[in-house]
Motif scaffolding. Structure first.
Motif, mmCIF file in Angstrom:
data_model
loop_
_atom_site.group_PDB
_atom_site.id
_atom_site.type_symbol
_atom_site.label_atom_id
_atom_site.label_comp_id
_atom_site.label_asym_id
_atom_site.label_seq_id
_atom_site.Cartn_x
_atom_site.Cartn_y
_atom_site.Cartn_z
ATOM 1 N N VAL A 268 72.613 -7.723 99.816
ATOM 2 C CA VAL A 268 73.485 -6.758 99.138
ATOM 3 C C VAL A 268 74.364 -7.502 98.142
ATOM 4 O O VAL A 268 75.065 -8.450 98.506
ATOM 5 N N LEU A 269 74.317 -7.080 96.883
ATOM 6 C CA LEU A 269 75.188 -7.642 95.849
ATOM 7 C C LEU A 269 76.378 -6.709 95.676
ATOM 8 O O LEU A 269 76.233 -5.570 95.219
ATOM 9 N N GLU A 270 77.541 -7.186 96.096
ATOM 10 C CA GLU A 270 78.775 -6.404 96.076
ATOM 11 C C GLU A 270 79.585 -6.784 94.837
ATOM 12 O O GLU A 270 80.184 -7.852 94.765
ATOM 13 N N ASP A 271 79.596 -5.903 93.847
ATOM 14 C CA ASP A 271 80.322 -6.137 92.598
ATOM 15 C C ASP A 271 81.736 -5.577 92.736
ATOM 16 O O ASP A 271 81.939 -4.371 92.712
ATOM 17 N N ASP A 272 82.703 -6.465 92.874
ATOM 18 C CA ASP A 272 84.107 -6.065 93.035
ATOM 19 C C ASP A 272 84.829 -6.243 91.696
ATOM 20 O O ASP A 272 85.804 -6.984 91.587
ATOM 21 N N TYR A 273 84.332 -5.551 90.662
ATOM 22 C CA TYR A 273 84.734 -5.809 89.282
ATOM 23 C C TYR A 273 86.203 -5.535 88.991
ATOM 24 O O TYR A 273 86.764 -6.105 88.057
ATOM 25 N N ASP A 274 86.849 -4.649 89.734
ATOM 26 C CA ASP A 274 88.273 -4.382 89.474
ATOM 27 C C ASP A 274 89.069 -4.309 90.771
ATOM 28 O O ASP A 274 89.953 -3.479 90.925
ATOM 29 N N GLY A 275 88.750 -5.214 91.691
ATOM 30 C CA GLY A 275 89.350 -5.172 93.020
ATOM 31 C C GLY A 275 90.860 -5.315 93.052
ATOM 32 O O GLY A 275 91.506 -4.901 94.014
ATOM 33 N N VAL A 294 74.627 -11.361 104.848
ATOM 34 C CA VAL A 294 73.674 -10.618 104.013
ATOM 35 C C VAL A 294 74.290 -10.131 102.710
ATOM 36 O O VAL A 294 73.621 -9.471 101.916
ATOM 37 N N VAL A 295 75.569 -10.423 102.471
ATOM 38 C CA VAL A 295 76.263 -9.892 101.294
ATOM 39 C C VAL A 295 76.629 -11.015 100.333
ATOM 40 O O VAL A 295 77.144 -12.058 100.749
ATOM 41 N N VAL A 296 76.374 -10.776 99.052
ATOM 42 C CA VAL A 296 76.828 -11.661 97.979
ATOM 43 C C VAL A 296 77.979 -10.955 97.287
ATOM 44 O O VAL A 296 77.798 -9.876 96.710
ATOM 45 N N HIS A 297 79.155 -11.529 97.370
ATOM 46 C CA HIS A 297 80.352 -10.941 96.767
ATOM 47 C C HIS A 297 80.538 -11.489 95.348
ATOM 48 O O HIS A 297 80.502 -12.704 95.134
ATOM 49 N N LEU A 298 80.738 -10.598 94.381
ATOM 50 C CA LEU A 298 80.899 -10.975 92.980
ATOM 51 C C LEU A 298 82.241 -10.492 92.457
ATOM 52 O O LEU A 298 82.660 -9.365 92.741
ATOM 53 N N GLY A 299 82.915 -11.345 91.681
ATOM 54 C CA GLY A 299 84.185 -10.961 91.067
ATOM 55 C C GLY A 299 84.291 -11.527 89.666
ATOM 56 O O GLY A 299 83.518 -12.404 89.269
ATOM 57 N N GLY A 383 87.794 10.008 90.318
ATOM 58 C CA GLY A 383 87.620 8.564 90.304
ATOM 59 C C GLY A 383 88.778 7.760 89.761
ATOM 60 O O GLY A 383 88.580 6.640 89.297
ATOM 61 N N ASP A 384 89.996 8.288 89.822
ATOM 62 C CA ASP A 384 91.139 7.588 89.226
ATOM 63 C C ASP A 384 92.060 6.964 90.256
ATOM 64 O O ASP A 384 93.141 6.502 89.909
ATOM 65 N N ALA A 385 91.657 6.912 91.520
ATOM 66 C CA ALA A 385 92.539 6.350 92.538
ATOM 67 C C ALA A 385 92.690 4.843 92.395
ATOM 68 O O ALA A 385 93.589 4.248 92.963
ATOM 69 N N ALA A 386 91.801 4.227 91.651
ATOM 70 C CA ALA A 386 91.850 2.785 91.424
ATOM 71 C C ALA A 386 91.235 2.501 90.067
ATOM 72 O O ALA A 386 90.699 3.381 89.410
ATOM 73 N N GLY A 387 91.341 1.238 89.647
ATOM 74 C CA GLY A 387 90.705 0.858 88.397
ATOM 75 C C GLY A 387 91.469 1.292 87.167
ATOM 76 O O GLY A 387 92.667 1.575 87.219
ATOM 77 N N ALA A 388 90.764 1.370 86.050
ATOM 78 C CA ALA A 388 91.401 1.690 84.771
ATOM 79 C C ALA A 388 90.602 2.715 83.990
ATOM 80 O O ALA A 388 90.580 2.703 82.764
ATOM 81 N N HIS A 389 89.930 3.614 84.705
ATOM 82 C CA HIS A 389 89.223 4.695 84.034
ATOM 83 C C HIS A 389 89.039 5.856 85.001
ATOM 84 O O HIS A 389 89.207 5.714 86.220
#
Length: 462
Positions: A268-275, A294-299, A383-389
């Motif tokens: 599993v590739l976990e993309d945490d782009y705006d964590g 089993v997880v690859v964490h990406l930031g 979808g505005d509870a987090a992030g910037a969009h």
């Protein structure tokens, strides 16, 4: 000291700090508060308005971040400027016609950009100077800069609950590049499940590696794990804040994904782009903390600081990490370390933590402005509870195209949901609030409202 006239409505949708900040801003614009005038203390203003001091302190912080007021230690808070407001009465909104021989300048409301305006330029220069004070490398290190990896490990522990050390972290140039590196280790022609709608650059990286992306639908809770087909070699997902729809994968669904990954042998590739960008919600545990086997964490730092750094990170199971290092070593390919050193310097000085606090405060205020503009158009954002969009759902692709083209004629750059879809029929527009300067954003929002509710699309140009 006289308290400016500010209306506070506890039944209104806007939070109290936003109402107080707006009232003070309007008073400065109207001349009720003159440039150089001292404001009441937060305690005095709270007492006069019948609100808590937390409310007035948050309002002052917002105005400080915007540059409307200035604090003088031991003296007070003073108004420093009051530019003329940009007000467009709803009945007078018109789509501007492009000037002869030119185009309407676009205010960028697309997702994916950092808020460069909030970055302290002095801190930025300090970090580059500090990075330059370190001696040049004599030999390459395929893992990346040690100080950078240590800073990432500390941040992941403090803010995301992932227990790793510097040796567990590999530097990358960003999430797309990290996906490409992992993809190169998978069997040629292997199928990889991807979110639909989802991050198209990851899809492009998979295809470039000779893999076959398989679209999997998303719902309000992110990736529909039950729809992931059997026989995939990997699953790419954004569980913390699904891109672009904004869903958060609940714990039960995360556990199901991990269970399937272990049983079926996929990664599993976990993309945490705006964590780092959380406002009203606490982050759920990372997939990597639930299943590091089993997880690859990406930031990445591209959304929180700047893509100028070209710095990201990857935390992977030891066998996969070792395989990546072997490829880097034998091919001589590795991420440049200059940007890594700059981020490490920002972290060591405390400037990075201060930047992130300012960033969250600024983006939280912008989010309220954008939400209000969308709601004023009779639309319900998601979808505005987090992030910037956020996403504004629309009934059809034809209306999506109409909104995007009308916005462009009005001088606003928006992305349609179609840009993120492979086969999904979902329609809508993605509205970001990080890229423009605040004054550009404020000026664009009445036009955004007009475009979304149809007034600008039905009004004659000119």
């Amino acid at each position: 000291m006289e308290v400016p006239p500010i209306a506070v409505d506890r039944t209104a949708a806007a939070p109290l700090p936003v109402q107080v900040a707006t009232g003070l801003r309007d008073a400065a614009v109207a001349g009720t508060l003159a440039a150089g005038e001292r404001l009441p203390s937060t305690r005095e203003l709270a007492r006069a308005l019948g609100v808590s001091r937390t409310v007035t302190a948050a309002a002052y912080d917002q105005l400080l971040a915007e540059g409307w007021v200035q604090g003088r230690r031991g003296v007070g808070t003073f108004v420093v400027r009051h530019p003329a407001p940009v007000r467009v009465p709803p009945q007078e909104v018109r789509v501007p016609r492009a000037p002869t021989g030119g185009v309407v300048p676009l205010v960028d409301l697309r997702a994916g950009a950092p808020c460069a305006e909030v970055l302290d330029r002095a801190a930025w220069r300090r970090a580059w100077r500090a990075a330059g004070d370190r001696p040049p490398d004599a030999r390459p290190d395929a893992r990346g800069d040690l100080a950078f990896r240590a800073a990432v490990a500390g941040d992941l522990l403090r803010h995301r609950g992932l227990v790793v050390g510097a040796d567990d972290v590999l530097a990358t140039t960003g999430t797309s590049a990290a996906v490409a590196e992992v993809a190169a280790l998978l069997p040629a022609g292997a199928r990889v499940a991807v979110e639909d709608p989802g991050y198209r650059r990851a899809v492009a990286a998979l295809r470039a590696a000779g893999l076959v992306p398989v679209p999997v639908p998303v719902d309000d809770d992110g990736l529909v794990v039950g729809a992931v087909p059997a026989g995939v070699a990997a699953v790419c997902c954004t569980p913390a804040h699904q891109f672009p729809t904004g869903g958060r994968m609940p714990v039960v669904r995360r556990a199901l994904l991990v269970e399937r990954a272990r049983a079926e042998g996929f990664v599993v590739l976990e993309d945490d782009y705006d964590g780092e960008l959380r406002y009203d919600v606490a982050p759920l545990p990372l997939l990597a903390s639930l299943a590091p086997d089993v997880v690859v964490h990406l930031g990445t730092t591209s959304k929180t600081v700047s893509p100028t750094l070209g710095a990201g990170w990857l935390v992977a199971p030891a066998p996969l990490r070792d395989a990546l290092l072997e490829v880097r070593t034998t091919t001589g390919t590795r991420p440049p370390r200059a940007g890594q050193r700059v981020l490490a310097s920002m972290a060591a000085s405390g400037d990075l933590a201060r930047h992130l606090r300012r960033l969250r405060r600024e983006l939280s205020g912008r989010r309220e402005l954008v939400r209000a503009a969308v709601v004023a158009a009779g639309r319900e954002p998601v979808g505005d509870a987090a992030g910037a969009h956020l996403v504004v759902p629309l009934p059809s692709r034809s209306e999506e195209e109409d909104v995007v083209s009308s916005a462009r004629r009005a001088g606003i750059a928006l992305s349609g949901l179609a840009e993120s879809c492979l086969v999904s029929p979902r329609a809508g527009v993605v509205v970001g609030w990080a890229a423009p300067r605040r004054e550009e954003l404020v000026a664009a929002l009445p036009l955004l409202t007009a475009v979304l509710d149809g007034r600008a699309r039905s009004s004659p140009a000119g």
